[in-house]
Design a protein around this motif. Structure first.
Motif, mmCIF file in Angstrom:
data_model
loop_
_atom_site.group_PDB
_atom_site.id
_atom_site.type_symbol
_atom_site.label_atom_id
_atom_site.label_comp_id
_atom_site.label_asym_id
_atom_site.label_seq_id
_atom_site.Cartn_x
_atom_site.Cartn_y
_atom_site.Cartn_z
ATOM 1 N N UNK A 1 44.525 49.599 44.983
ATOM 2 C CA UNK A 1 44.821 48.273 45.507
ATOM 3 C C UNK A 1 46.286 47.933 45.343
ATOM 4 N N UNK A 2 46.796 47.026 46.170
ATOM 5 C CA UNK A 2 48.195 46.612 46.022
ATOM 6 C C UNK A 2 48.410 45.818 44.744
ATOM 7 N N UNK A 3 49.607 45.924 44.207
ATOM 8 C CA UNK A 3 50.004 45.147 43.040
ATOM 9 C C UNK A 3 50.652 43.847 43.529
ATOM 10 N N UNK A 4 49.918 42.735 43.439
ATOM 11 C CA UNK A 4 50.433 41.440 43.885
ATOM 12 C C UNK A 4 51.261 40.738 42.812
ATOM 13 N N UNK A 5 51.138 41.154 41.549
ATOM 14 C CA UNK A 5 51.765 40.418 40.446
ATOM 15 C C UNK A 5 53.169 40.902 40.117
ATOM 16 N N UNK A 6 53.481 42.163 40.433
ATOM 17 C CA UNK A 6 54.785 42.719 40.087
ATOM 18 C C UNK A 6 54.868 43.234 38.669
ATOM 19 N N UNK A 7 53.785 43.123 37.900
ATOM 20 C CA UNK A 7 53.799 43.587 36.514
ATOM 21 C C UNK A 7 53.564 45.092 36.440
ATOM 22 N N UNK A 8 54.057 45.690 35.373
ATOM 23 C CA UNK A 8 53.731 47.077 35.062
ATOM 24 C C UNK A 8 54.400 48.109 35.934
ATOM 25 N N UNK A 9 53.875 49.321 35.839
ATOM 26 C CA UNK A 9 54.427 50.453 36.583
ATOM 27 C C UNK A 9 54.225 50.271 38.082
ATOM 28 N N UNK A 10 55.182 50.753 38.897
ATOM 29 C CA UNK A 10 55.009 50.657 40.352
ATOM 30 C C UNK A 10 53.753 51.359 40.869
ATOM 31 N N UNK A 11 53.389 52.483 40.262
ATOM 32 C CA UNK A 11 52.144 53.183 40.600
ATOM 33 C C UNK A 11 51.398 53.355 39.286
ATOM 34 N N UNK A 12 50.395 52.495 39.070
ATOM 35 C CA UNK A 12 49.784 52.371 37.750
ATOM 36 C C UNK A 12 48.324 52.818 37.775
ATOM 37 N N UNK A 13 48.024 53.872 37.035
ATOM 38 C CA UNK A 13 46.657 54.367 36.870
ATOM 39 C C UNK A 13 46.123 53.817 35.550
ATOM 40 N N UNK A 14 45.007 53.075 35.624
ATOM 41 C CA UNK A 14 44.442 52.515 34.391
ATOM 42 C C UNK A 14 43.916 53.654 33.535
ATOM 43 N N UNK A 15 44.337 53.721 32.248
ATOM 44 C CA UNK A 15 44.116 54.949 31.478
ATOM 45 C C UNK A 15 42.698 55.195 30.987
ATOM 46 N N UNK A 16 42.052 54.184 30.384
ATOM 47 C CA UNK A 16 40.769 54.420 29.718
ATOM 48 C C UNK A 16 40.165 53.083 29.320
ATOM 49 N N UNK A 17 38.916 53.123 28.865
ATOM 50 C CA UNK A 17 38.248 51.918 28.405
ATOM 51 C C UNK A 17 37.189 51.444 29.380
ATOM 52 N N UNK A 18 36.933 50.145 29.376
ATOM 53 C CA UNK A 18 35.917 49.549 30.233
ATOM 54 C C UNK A 18 36.490 48.350 30.970
ATOM 55 N N UNK A 19 35.972 48.122 32.174
ATOM 56 C CA UNK A 19 36.276 46.907 32.930
ATOM 57 C C UNK A 19 35.048 46.011 32.899
ATOM 58 N N UNK A 20 35.278 44.749 32.563
ATOM 59 C CA UNK A 20 34.170 43.804 32.431
ATOM 60 C C UNK A 20 34.168 42.826 33.593
ATOM 61 N N UNK A 21 32.983 42.546 34.119
ATOM 62 C CA UNK A 21 32.752 41.489 35.107
ATOM 63 C C UNK A 21 31.539 40.697 34.637
ATOM 64 N N UNK A 22 31.160 39.627 35.340
ATOM 65 C CA UNK A 22 29.928 38.930 34.960
ATOM 66 C C UNK A 22 28.682 39.812 34.994
ATOM 67 N N UNK A 23 28.757 40.983 35.618
ATOM 68 C CA UNK A 23 27.618 41.892 35.679
ATOM 69 C C UNK A 23 27.597 42.885 34.527
ATOM 70 N N UNK A 24 28.603 42.827 33.652
ATOM 71 C CA UNK A 24 28.658 43.756 32.527
ATOM 72 C C UNK A 24 29.897 44.640 32.589
ATOM 73 N N UNK A 25 29.810 45.783 31.932
ATOM 74 C CA UNK A 25 30.952 46.683 31.815
ATOM 75 C C UNK A 25 30.747 47.940 32.659
ATOM 76 N N UNK A 26 31.858 48.446 33.192
ATOM 77 C CA UNK A 26 31.853 49.743 33.869
ATOM 78 C C UNK A 26 32.940 50.590 33.229
ATOM 79 N N UNK B 1 34.819 45.798 41.952
ATOM 80 C CA UNK B 1 33.970 46.314 40.880
ATOM 81 C C UNK B 1 32.546 45.752 40.906
ATOM 82 N N UNK B 2 32.312 44.445 41.136
ATOM 83 C CA UNK B 2 30.923 43.973 41.174
ATOM 84 C C UNK B 2 30.067 44.640 42.256
ATOM 85 N N UNK B 3 30.661 44.985 43.392
ATOM 86 C CA UNK B 3 29.903 45.707 44.422
ATOM 87 C C UNK B 3 29.404 47.050 43.868
ATOM 88 N N UNK B 4 30.286 47.752 43.196
ATOM 89 C CA UNK B 4 29.947 49.056 42.629
ATOM 90 C C UNK B 4 28.883 48.908 41.550
#
Length: 293
Positions: free
Chosen positions: A77-102, A136-139
């Protein structure tokens, strides 16, 4: 790096509570059985508020589910915020939504960063960015329907051109091959952003004509996507001064798909925010596309 990436736009782009499940169930009211063909290599889906683009996004995920869910979704996805690396791969861990963690596929993330000449392992770029999060919630919803876990690799792009698309598409393909990973690439993008709120009014039109005019501009780009033509897509964008926000991710999805043996692409759904808002101050185009072997 935090162990959990907490949602940044739950309650604004999509519901933050139990109503999210009901909304997704309505989007997927016509969902068939999970398939096993695994012909789909990549998809394109929008990332606006679900009230505007959620149904369009669901068409991409419906097609993927009925084709067969992969082990891992690589979401660009595009980076709308301008934060972080120009091409940023999220390294590890979990992403949380109201449906839980992935879970993040950390092995795949590291392999992509290693094989790419431009990507970094970086979580800061993702902290407040919505373009990956809204996918993420779709997935999660479809993984729940299938009764199994699916992992993700979130990637944000602050630079978007042909070179970035080529690099990332190849890196994802080579990483998947190296790890023997079953992958679908998801390109998160909205198409034309028209209106005074965006500071972009390239043509004048009566309100009732706007969706048709915007569709004409978007379809010049979409035709190139359906032809697997990354160079042509960027050429159209530059010639029109088009405001599509995620062409780099779409280009990477095309490059990956070509390498993965895709031979056809299909536009599943197209709409604009005007169909819901009836406002001419800000109108955005949305498309659902899949690529197949």
């Amino acid at each position: 790096m935090p162990e959990v990436r907490y949602p940044a736009v739950a309650g604004s782009f999509y519901p933050s509570g139990d109503e999210l499940i009901g909304l997704l169930e309505r989007f997927f009211g016509d969902l068939g059985e999970e398939g096993s063909e695994r012909r789909i290599t990549a998809g394109v889906a929008p990332h606006a508020g679900y009230v505007f683009s959620g149904y369009t996004a669901s068409r991409t995920y419906k097609a993927i589910f009925e084709d067969g869910l992969p082990e891992t979704f690589v979401i660009l996805g595009p980076n709308h915020t301008g934060l972080g690396s120009p091409i940023a791969v999220y390294p590890a861990g979990k992403w949380r939504t109201p449906l839980g963690d992935v879970e993040v596929d950390s092995e795949m993330a590291r392999a992509i960063a290693k094989l790419s000449g431009i990507a970094d392992l970086d979580d800061l770029a993702h902290r407040y960015e919505h373009s990956v999060e809204v996918q993420v919630p779709f997935i999660q919803h479809l993984a729940e329907r299938a009764g199994r876990d699916v992992r993700i690799v979130p990637i944000t792009l602050g630079i978007q051109d042909e070179e970035v698309a080529e690099d990332l598409g190849k890196a994802i393909f080579e990483a998947a091959k190296e790890l023997d990973r079953d992958v679908v690439v998801m390109a998160s993008t909205d198409f034309m952003h028209y209106g005074p709120m965006y500071g972009y009014v390239p043509f004048s039109a009566r309100a009732e004509e706007l969706p048709h005019r915007i569709k004409e501009w978007d379809f010049r780009v979409i035709r190139r996507i359906l032809d697997f033509d990354v160079v042509g897509m960027f050429r159209e964008l530059r010639e029109m001064n088009h405001t599509m926000c995620g062409p780099g991710g779409v280009g990477a999805a095309i490059v990956y798909s070509r390498l993965a043996g895709a031979v056809e692409a299909e536009l599943l759904h197209y709409t604009t925010s005007y169909e819901v808002s009836r406002s001419t101050d800000a109108v955005v185009g949305y498309a659902s596309i899949v690529f197949r072997r």
